[in-house]
Design a protein around this motif. Structure first.
Motif, short mmCIF file in Angstrom:
data_model
loop_
_atom_site.label_atom_id
_atom_site.label_comp_id
_atom_site.label_asym_id
_atom_site.label_seq_id
_atom_site.Cartn_x
_atom_site.Cartn_y
_atom_site.Cartn_z
N GLY A 541 -6.27 83.48 -1.29
CA GLY A 541 -5.07 83.13 -2.05
C GLY A 541 -4.51 81.81 -1.59
N GLN A 542 -4.12 81.76 -0.33
CA GLN A 542 -3.67 80.51 0.28
C GLN A 542 -4.29 80.38 1.66
OE1 GLN A 542 0.74 81.06 -0.08
NE2 GLN A 542 0.69 79.01 -0.95
N ALA A 543 -4.42 79.15 2.13
CA ALA A 543 -4.86 78.91 3.50
C ALA A 543 -3.98 77.80 4.08
CB ALA A 543 -6.33 78.48 3.52
N PRO A 544 -3.61 77.92 5.35
CA PRO A 544 -2.75 76.87 5.93
C PRO A 544 -3.55 75.61 6.26
CG PRO A 544 -3.23 78.55 7.58
CD PRO A 544 -3.92 78.98 6.31
N ILE A 545 -2.91 74.47 6.08
CA ILE A 545 -3.52 73.22 6.51
C ILE A 545 -2.43 72.42 7.23
CG2 ILE A 545 -3.19 72.31 4.16
CD1 ILE A 545 -5.46 70.45 4.62
N GLY A 546 -2.79 71.83 8.36
CA GLY A 546 -1.79 71.10 9.14
C GLY A 546 -2.06 69.60 9.13
N LEU A 547 -1.06 68.82 8.84
CA LEU A 547 -1.16 67.37 8.92
C LEU A 547 -0.33 66.93 10.12
CD1 LEU A 547 -0.75 66.31 5.18
CD2 LEU A 547 -2.84 66.85 6.44
N VAL A 548 -0.95 66.14 11.01
CA VAL A 548 -0.22 65.73 12.21
C VAL A 548 -0.23 64.21 12.36
CG1 VAL A 548 -0.67 67.87 13.47
CG2 VAL A 548 -2.24 65.97 13.74
N VAL A 549 0.88 63.70 12.85
CA VAL A 549 0.98 62.29 13.22
C VAL A 549 0.93 62.27 14.75
CG1 VAL A 549 2.44 60.23 13.18
CG2 VAL A 549 2.42 61.81 11.22
N LEU A 550 0.04 61.41 15.30
CA LEU A 550 -0.10 61.40 16.76
C LEU A 550 0.90 60.45 17.42
CD1 LEU A 550 -4.00 61.39 17.10
CD2 LEU A 550 -2.42 63.34 17.01
N LYS A 551 1.21 60.74 18.65
CA LYS A 551 2.12 59.87 19.40
C LYS A 551 1.45 58.51 19.63
CE LYS A 551 4.62 63.42 21.89
NZ LYS A 551 4.58 64.30 23.06
N ALA A 552 2.23 57.46 19.64
CA ALA A 552 1.68 56.13 19.88
C ALA A 552 1.02 56.12 21.26
CB ALA A 552 2.81 55.10 19.84
N GLY A 553 -0.11 55.48 21.36
CA GLY A 553 -0.80 55.36 22.65
C GLY A 553 -1.76 56.51 22.93
N THR A 554 -1.87 57.48 22.00
CA THR A 554 -2.82 58.58 22.22
C THR A 554 -4.24 58.02 22.18
OG1 THR A 554 -1.33 60.11 21.15
CG2 THR A 554 -3.59 60.83 21.32
N THR A 555 -5.02 58.36 23.18
CA THR A 555 -6.37 57.79 23.22
C THR A 555 -7.44 58.82 22.86
OG1 THR A 555 -6.34 58.25 25.58
CG2 THR A 555 -5.91 55.97 24.91
N LYS A 556 -7.07 60.10 22.92
CA LYS A 556 -8.05 61.16 22.65
C LYS A 556 -8.54 61.03 21.20
CE LYS A 556 -6.95 65.17 24.87
NZ LYS A 556 -6.15 66.41 24.87
N ASP A 557 -9.82 61.38 20.94
CA ASP A 557 -10.28 61.21 19.56
C ASP A 557 -9.72 62.33 18.67
OD1 ASP A 557 -12.92 63.04 18.75
OD2 ASP A 557 -12.51 62.82 20.90
N GLU A 558 -9.62 61.98 17.39
CA GLU A 558 -8.92 62.86 16.44
C GLU A 558 -9.60 64.22 16.27
OE1 GLU A 558 -8.38 60.67 12.83
OE2 GLU A 558 -7.08 59.19 13.79
N ALA A 559 -10.94 64.21 16.30
CA ALA A 559 -11.66 65.48 16.10
C ALA A 559 -11.35 66.45 17.25
CB ALA A 559 -13.15 65.23 16.02
N THR A 560 -11.25 65.92 18.47
CA THR A 560 -10.94 66.79 19.62
C THR A 560 -9.53 67.36 19.46
OG1 THR A 560 -12.30 65.35 20.98
CG2 THR A 560 -10.84 66.86 22.16
N ILE A 561 -8.60 66.50 19.06
CA ILE A 561 -7.22 66.98 18.90
C ILE A 561 -7.17 68.06 17.80
CG2 ILE A 561 -4.89 66.31 18.18
CD1 ILE A 561 -5.34 63.66 19.64
#
Ligand code: COA
Ligand code: AMP
Length: 634
Positions: A541-561
């Motif tokens: 029926g529905q599934a949750p999806i999350g959109l996130v804005v990262l903090k400035a200076g974050t170095t970790k790659d997006e897939a890991t986050i």
């Protein structure tokens, strides 16, 4: 097949209720055994908006079990447990259920549980879950069942709020392909909670026993075996029978209170009126005792009415195949099956032609009831064409305990309109309101609201939170209960429930708060801000999806986050949140006053056309969001 008989007494009964609600509920109350029969049916001066049967006294367990022994039903099956997860099954007659419940009530009493004390029940779909609920009711204690798919932190929040004297749990639950160890979750929850239970009664399951914590934990079955039978303790009709926590708009769940008297009267009344069931009939509600549907129609309703209830530990598909539901119906002679549309969609996906339906003798099955989410018409039509039985969608909420609208077998069915939840049940004066609280004409969409008072079994308040009850439900439209569902009533009086007006989403029939998921995402050290929306899902029926804005200076790659965020929601809320999709965006669309435009994000994700909100601070963000959502689809 629409189930139309052309002779429904619905209009007549609804009009009679509206003309004299006290007479209607006074008649319904006669189907319940009272220690002291109520002389006052409704007192508008008590409680937040009034209380039902305020001078009555009764015991809910007596009405569910003991009275059937005197009526000669001792040898009739009361509860059939069918567990493809373990390959085991068991049948309990009313006499056997009485013995176990009265003894387990003794085990609870021996650990100090008295009328008014709270007991949390955190269990899988085993007979002992129902036994524990009924044993609490027998003592006048207040149970609070917590769904097994919630994580330790959610359980901890409920322990902190309900302050249970005792917790009843099991060593494990069983999900396809994995054993869910309950004991570590329970221990973690207790250590997270500021309130500590005095004892935990743990059911040791052979599939995965656990170590008991000395001086706190007790073996469920051993404690039951050595306990004496406890008699039923009569309580005031207005005393709470249970608290059931449900998602609110924040991370703090709402403790829905159900009272003893109103619940017994309304749920008993619904058994014949809505489901067309009488003593001796078999009802199967394919849900979970952790949800309201499980409370009302796996445990209390069928037992109040002297029916046989089926409790199923399995899934609609994969245990072992998409014929599981039809096998259970045939094997146990089920007359009425009640499940969520998502379960039917799962079956339809694996068995679109209904080959598994054809393999089973469904001659005893008379009707299929659906609730928990709106049933999409193609799914209802598919089931109706294959089963050739009435398929009835009915609309309700944890807050109500029984349906707000439906199609009533006891009156003779009126024509079903797939996509509609039927007509308002006697007891509900349902209105459709605009934002200013004015009624809109028939056929026009607005907020569905119930003119006060709410009927019996509906929540009188939230647990120890009258103010939150008022602000969450009663203040938007003075004089009305705000269902937070949007919809319309058509020219013929059919109710069409379309969507929530708040940030609750419905995933596989489970009610979830996007606000609670946002709180978890915001707790990740690299997340600056976030939005969670429910997007269309063909199965759930529905599934949750999350959109996130990262903090400035974050170095970790997006897939890991993204992976960490998925794991964090599972850890904090539980697998039931079904949160599997987190995506990084450069910025979120907002109004000039800073409000995130979640509705617009959802429309973009669903591929719907949308108008650019005039208050948006920068319309270009909408294209950016669209690109991120599309990129991830590829
Ligand atoms: N204990 C522990 N985990 C549980 C659980 C429980 N009682 N119930 C569900 N989960 C887990 C599932 O195993 C799944 O975990 P996964 O992410 O590791 O796969 C996760 O929670 C999501 O569960 P769900 O959304 O139910 O999906 P599913 O794929 O397991 O099953 C359906 C899909 C449609 C078969 C199933 O959702 C269903 O039968 N729904 C009916 C819901 C219902 O009865 N609602 C009550 C209203 S009437
Ligand atoms: P819950 O409290 O978990 O039972 O969820 C209640 C919510 O589920 C309602 O407010 C609706 O949004 C939705 N719901 C339940 N039953 C139906 C139905 N038959 N049709 C449409 N929505 C439904």
């Amino acid at each position: 097949m629409d189930g139309s008989t052309g002779a429904s007494r619905y209009d007549e009964v609804y009009a009679a209720w509206k003309a004299d609600p006290d007479a209607y509920w006074s008649r319904a109350a006669r189907a319940i055994d009272w220690e002291v029969a109520p002389r006052t049916i409704f007192d508008p001066k008590m409680g937040v908006y009034g209380r039902w049967f305020p001078d009555g006294r009764l015991n809910t367990c007596w009405n569910a079990i003991d009275r059937h022994l005197g009526a000669g039903r001792g040898n009739q099956p009361a509860l059939i447990w069918d567990s493809p997860m373990t390959g085991r099954s068991a049948t309990f007659t009313y006499a056997q259920l009485h013995d176990r419940v009265a003894r387990f009530a003794g085990a609870l009493a021996a650990r100090g549980v008295e009328a008014g004390d709270r007991v949390i029940i955190y269990m899988p779909m085993v007979p002992e879950a129902a036994i524990a609920m009924l044993a609490c009711a027998r003592l006048g204690a207040v149970h609070s069942v917590v769904f097994g798919g919630f994580a330790a932190a959610e359980l901890a929040a409920r322990i902190a709020d309900a302050k249970p004297k005792v917790i009843v749990s099991a060593s494990c639950g069983l999900e396809p392909g994995r054993v869910v160890k309950y004991k570590p979750l329970l221990d973690a929850a207790i250590s997270l909670s500021p309130h500590q239970p005095q004892h935990c009664l743990i059911l040791q399951r052979p599939e995965q026993p656990c170590e008991l914590t000395p001086s706190r934990d007790v073996d469920f079955l051993a404690a039951e075996a050595e306990a004496p039978h406890m008699p039923c303790v009569p309580v005031a009709a207005t005393d709470p029978l249970y608290i059931l926590y449900t998602s609110g708009t924040t991370g703090a769940p709402k403790g829905i209170v159900r009272d003893n008297g109103g619940h017994a009267v309304a749920v008993m009344n619904s058994m014949a009126m809505l489901y067309g069931l009488k003593a001796g009939d078999v009802m199967w509600t394919a849900s979970d005792v952790g949800w309201v549907v499980g409370h009302s129609y796996i445990v209390y309703g069928p037992l109040f009415a002297g029916c046989t209830t089926v409790m199923y530990e399995g899934k609609p598909v994969g245990t072992p195949d998409p014929g599981a539901f039809w096998r259970v119906c045939q094997q146990h002679g089920v007359k009425v099956l009640f499940t969520a549309p998502t379960a039917l969609r799962a079956i339809k996906k694996e068995d679109p032609s209904g080959a598994f339906v054809a393999k089973h003798d469904l001659s005893k099955l008379e009707a299929l009831f659906l609730a928990g989410e709106r049933c999409d018409p193609p799914t209802a039509e598919w089931a109706s064409a294959l089963l050739k039985k009435p398929v009835i969608d009915h609309w309700w909420q944890t807050e109500t305990g029984w349906c707000i609208s439906g199609n009533f077998r006891g009156f003779g069915l009126f024509e079903s309109r797939f996509g509609s939840g039927g007509k308002p049940a006697p007891g509900y004066d349902l209105r459709v309101l605009d934002e200013g609280g004015q009624e809109v004409p028939r056929g026009q969409i607005g907020t569905l609201a119930v003119k006060l008072p709410l009927p019996p079994s509906n929540l009188p308040t939230l647990w120890h939170a009258d103010d939150r009850f008022r602000s969450a439900y009663l203040e938007t439209f003075p004089g009305y209960y705000n269902t937070s569902d949007a919809g319309m009533v058509d020219a013929d009086g059919y109710v069409w429930v379309m969507s929530r007006t708040d940030d609750i989403i419905n995933v596989a029939g489970h009610r979830l708060s996007t606000g609670a998921m946002e709180e978890v995402l915001a707790g990740h050290p690299d997340v600056a801000e976030c939005a969670v929306v429910g997007v269309k899902d063909s199965l759930k029926g529905q599934a949750p999806i999350g959109l996130v804005v990262l903090k400035a200076g974050t170095t970790k790659d997006e897939a890991t986050i993204a992976k960490e965020l998925v794991a964090l929601v599972r850890e904090k809320i539980g697998p039931v949140a079904a949160f599997k999709d987190a995506r990084v965006v450069a910025r979120l669309p907002k109004t000039r006053s800073g409000k995130i435009l979640r509705g617009t994000i959802r429309k973009i994700a669903d591929g719907e056309t949308y108008a650019v909100p005039p208050t948006i601070d920068d319309p270009a963000i909408l294209d950016e969001i669209g690109d991120v959502l599309k990129a991830a689809e590829k």
